[in-house]
Design an enzyme around this catalytic site. Structure first.
Site, PDB file in Angstrom:
ATOM      1  N   HIS A 294       4.156   1.715   3.165  1.00 34.65           N
ATOM      2  CA  HIS A 294       3.744   0.324   2.993  1.00 34.65           C
ATOM      3  C   HIS A 294       4.924  -0.594   3.256  1.00 34.65           C
ATOM      4  O   HIS A 294       4.837  -1.560   3.991  1.00 34.65           O
ATOM      5  CB  HIS A 294       3.251   0.090   1.553  1.00 34.65           C
ATOM      6  CG  HIS A 294       1.782  -0.116   1.444  1.00 34.65           C
ATOM      7  ND1 HIS A 294       0.979   0.750   0.775  1.00 34.65           N
ATOM      8  CD2 HIS A 294       0.968  -1.086   1.917  1.00 34.65           C
ATOM      9  CE1 HIS A 294      -0.273   0.324   0.816  1.00 34.65           C
ATOM     10  NE2 HIS A 294      -0.314  -0.786   1.512  1.00 34.65           N
TER      11      HIS A 294
ATOM     12  N   ASP B 243      -2.936   5.243  -2.231  1.00 37.55           N
ATOM     13  CA  ASP B 243      -2.251   5.288  -0.933  1.00 37.55           C
ATOM     14  C   ASP B 243      -0.907   6.014  -1.049  1.00 37.55           C
ATOM     15  O   ASP B 243      -0.347   6.156  -2.122  1.00 37.55           O
ATOM     16  CB  ASP B 243      -2.003   3.862  -0.418  1.00 37.55           C
ATOM     17  CG  ASP B 243      -1.101   3.062  -1.333  1.00 37.55           C
ATOM     18  OD1 ASP B 243      -0.146   2.453  -0.846  1.00 37.55           O
ATOM     19  OD2 ASP B 243      -1.340   3.043  -2.562  1.00 37.55           O
ATOM     20  N   GLU B 244      -0.407   6.436   0.087  1.00 40.29           N
ATOM     21  CA  GLU B 244       0.962   6.948   0.227  1.00 40.29           C
ATOM     22  C   GLU B 244       1.332   7.990  -0.834  1.00 40.29           C
ATOM     23  O   GLU B 244       2.303   7.847  -1.565  1.00 40.29           O
ATOM     24  CB  GLU B 244       1.954   5.784   0.204  1.00 40.29           C
ATOM     25  CG  GLU B 244       1.692   4.786   1.315  1.00 40.29           C
ATOM     26  CD  GLU B 244       2.640   3.599   1.280  1.00 40.29           C
ATOM     27  OE1 GLU B 244       2.962   3.102   2.359  1.00 40.29           O
ATOM     28  OE2 GLU B 244       3.036   3.182   0.188  1.00 40.29           O
ATOM     29  N   VAL B 245       0.514   9.009  -0.926  1.00 41.70           N
ATOM     30  CA  VAL B 245       0.768  10.092  -1.874  1.00 41.70           C
ATOM     31  C   VAL B 245       1.567  11.174  -1.148  1.00 41.70           C
ATOM     32  O   VAL B 245       1.041  11.897  -0.302  1.00 41.70           O
ATOM     33  CB  VAL B 245      -0.553  10.657  -2.429  1.00 41.70           C
ATOM     34  CG1 VAL B 245      -0.275  11.806  -3.393  1.00 41.70           C
ATOM     35  CG2 VAL B 245      -1.342   9.551  -3.125  1.00 41.70           C
TER      36      VAL B 245
END
Length: 580
Positions: free
Chosen positions: A13, A370-372
């Site tokens: 992000h 998100d963004e795991v």
């Protein structure tokens, strides 16, 4: 710009957002980056040296000509659905009164809004104005006294401004004549008051407030029910009064959802009574929000017809959680994503959502997702053993976590919202009530609605406000329904949201980063598609947006010039607000 160099947040992000401050995404190689950083840092100084006189004492060339306005343009932002106007000018009494009718006319929200707008409109006019005025009373008729603010609440209104004669002009279309706002709900009346306030202008010669181009007939309603702005108070703490200023300014553009990104890996500033040590993850003990602060923000927003959608992003973006409760971390060396092998983790999430449900009445609740970064789980022995015993992959664990968090939200009568990675990874497993929030790029919502899910559009290439190099035109022309031709699927697009991520924005610059580009998206989300699809934006839209930017400035909102090379950059020379 210096903040770009010192930023330490390295998730995708942030990487994608920060990289575009000085160049479009994916446009530079690693070898070009030093040059681009120098360009980013020094270009404003170079431009200033070229266009500004030394010492700022003298001007270059001749004085700019007086600005001439295109009188054919309708300076109402966002543009109403239907309207007609005339060529008369009416004076407005500074002591204008309101006549409230209908079950909802006397709502405290309506009466408070009338006083708020009267103070805005007449702030330049002090003392008693002698003589008669064409407009001395506003009639507000509201059919319902239900003040429940829910997704899809009726925000339609009809505004009439007669020609000033008895029963004349637009008054013939109204059941009361004169100047009136008729709405089905309190929140429709609020939108009508905003539009009426934009029709009122101050005449410096006569020192009176006037309505030009009367008589007016306006029938208006939003195109999309969800018209949002994400505000990130985790990357930089934003005081309550700043959040209120953002909310107030949103109402001017008829945005109606504040997506409050309260918590992230850098800080956990919100008080959670059930787990009081969570806000030990705040930056300092002075940069926190109490439960009372949150209640105050939600109430302030409701009185302006604005929902507050809170976000608790799980299982990633959660380093700050473990400051107060280290057992939430898989290990001291693996501090995110959260440890899914412990029931304790889900007990904490349940406690957080139980406390927040008392504060946030909006039906939608954002669970992130998100963004795991799953590698951390594999490097933790007890997590790896848990997965092997169940023959599960880390992606299976990601799905397991998201679905359990959704179950908790649903148990509190919330509709879960998740970032698009959840849909991209395991769409068929998501709860059918899930709202998928696009951010990575275009083309996602067509796939989402084709699978029967609802969608919110926030394509980062055009609707991320911290992408300082994205001009207003791209904000304005981003179409939420692109690629979706089926009318039933179009209805599954709730709307869209511009995102003010906070790595390089704090109290000092957040409002001028939001405005005026957020207004460009606001008109796209409110006004009819055919009315916002002009072939000549510079002639038909830009002057109107510049006018709205100046209106924001008059109302105390530090909106930056519209046509900056980079957003929030101050002017590089003298000139009118209406041409910058």
């Amino acid at each position: 710009m210096t903040a770009v160099l010192v930023a330490t947040h390295v998730t995708a992000h942030s990487r994608l957002r920060l990289s575009s401050l000085c160049s479009p995404p994916n446009s530079s190689s690693a070898m070009q980056m030093p040059f681009k950083i120098l360009t980013c840092l020094y270009l404003p100084l170079i431009l200033s040296a070229v266009f500004l006189p030394i010492g700022g004492k003298k001007t270059l060339g001749t004085r700019r000509a007086t600005v001439h306005f295109d009188e054919s343009l309708t300076n109402i932002w966002p543009l109403p659905k239907q309207f007609t106007s005339g060529n008369l000018t009416l004076s407005v009494d500074p002591d204008i009164t309101v006549d409230v009718q209908g079950p909802g006319g006397s709502s405290p929200i309506v009466l408070e809004a009338f006083e708020r707008y009267r103070n805005l409109v007449f702030k330049q006019q002090s003392g008693y104005a002698l003589g008669e005025h064409d407009v001395s009373k506003l009639t507000v008729i509201v059919a319902s006294d239900n003040d429940t603010l829910q997704l899809g609440v009726d925000e339609s209104y009809t505004l009439y401004v007669s020609d000033g004669s008895e029963g004349g002009g637009g008054g013939r279309l109204s059941i009361v004549g004169g100047v009136s706002i008729e709405a089905n709900t309190i929140y429709g009346a609020l939108r009508g008051l905003e539009t009426l306030s934009q029709l009122c202008t101050y005449n410096y010669k006569t020192k009176t407030v006037e309505v030009n181009k009367a008589p007016w007939y306006i029938h208006d309603e939003p195109r999309f029910s969800f018209r949002g702005l994400l505000l990130d108070s985790a990357r930089h703490f934003l005081p309550v009064n700043i959040i209120k200023q953002v909310i107030e300014s949103m109402s001017y553009a008829k945005l109606n959802v504040l997506h409050w990104h309260i918590i992230d890996e850098e800080s956990f500033p919100l008080e959670i009574p059930t787990y009081p040590n969570l806000w030990e993850g705040s930056y300092t003990k002075w940069e926190r929000y109490t439960v009372e602060d949150a209640y105050e923000i939600v109430d302030f927003a409701k009185r302006r017809g604005i929902h507050v959608m809170a976000e608790v992003d799980v299982p990633g973006h959660t380093v700050s959680w473990g400051v107060g409760y280290p057992d939430l971390w898989p290990s001291p060396n693996c501090t995110e994503p959260l440890d899914f092998t412990k029931e304790y983790t889900f007990d904490v999430i349940s406690g957080i959502l139980t406390d927040l449900r008392k504060i946030f009445p909006f039906e939608l609740f954002h669970l992130g997702g998100d963004e795991v970064h799953e590698d951390c789980w594999l490097s933790t022995p007890h997590v790896k053993d848990w997965l092997e015993q169940r023959n599960m992959t880390t992606n299976d664990a990601y799905q397991y976590f998201v679905l359990r968090a959704q179950e908790i939200a649903l148990s509190h009568n919330w509709i879960p919202v998740n970032w698009e990675e959840t849909f991209n990874s395991f769409n068929k497993s998501l709860n059918p009530r899930t709202v998928v929030h696009n951010w990575l790029g275009p083309g996602v919502c067509p796939k989402v609605v084709a699978n029967g899910f609802r969608c919110i559009v926030s394509n980062q290439g055009v609707w991320y406000l911290d992408h300082l190099d994205v001009p207003w035109e791209k904000f304005y022309t981003n179409e939420p329904l692109d690629g979706i031709n089926d009318t039933l699927q179009q209805k599954l697009v709730l709307g869209g949201e511009v995102c003010m991520w906070g790595e390089t924005a704090d109290t000092s610059d957040v409002l001028q980063t939001i405005w005026p580009r957020a207004a460009a998206a606001a008109e796209r989300l409110w006004s009819p598609r055919e009315a916002t699809s002009s072939e000549n934006l510079n002639a038909s839209v830009l002057p109107r947006l510049q006018h709205f930017r100046c209106l924001l400035n008059y109302r105390g909102v530090p909106a930056a010039p519209v046509t900056n090379l980079y957003a929030r950059q101050p002017p590089i020379g003298a000139g009118s607000c209406f041409t910058q």
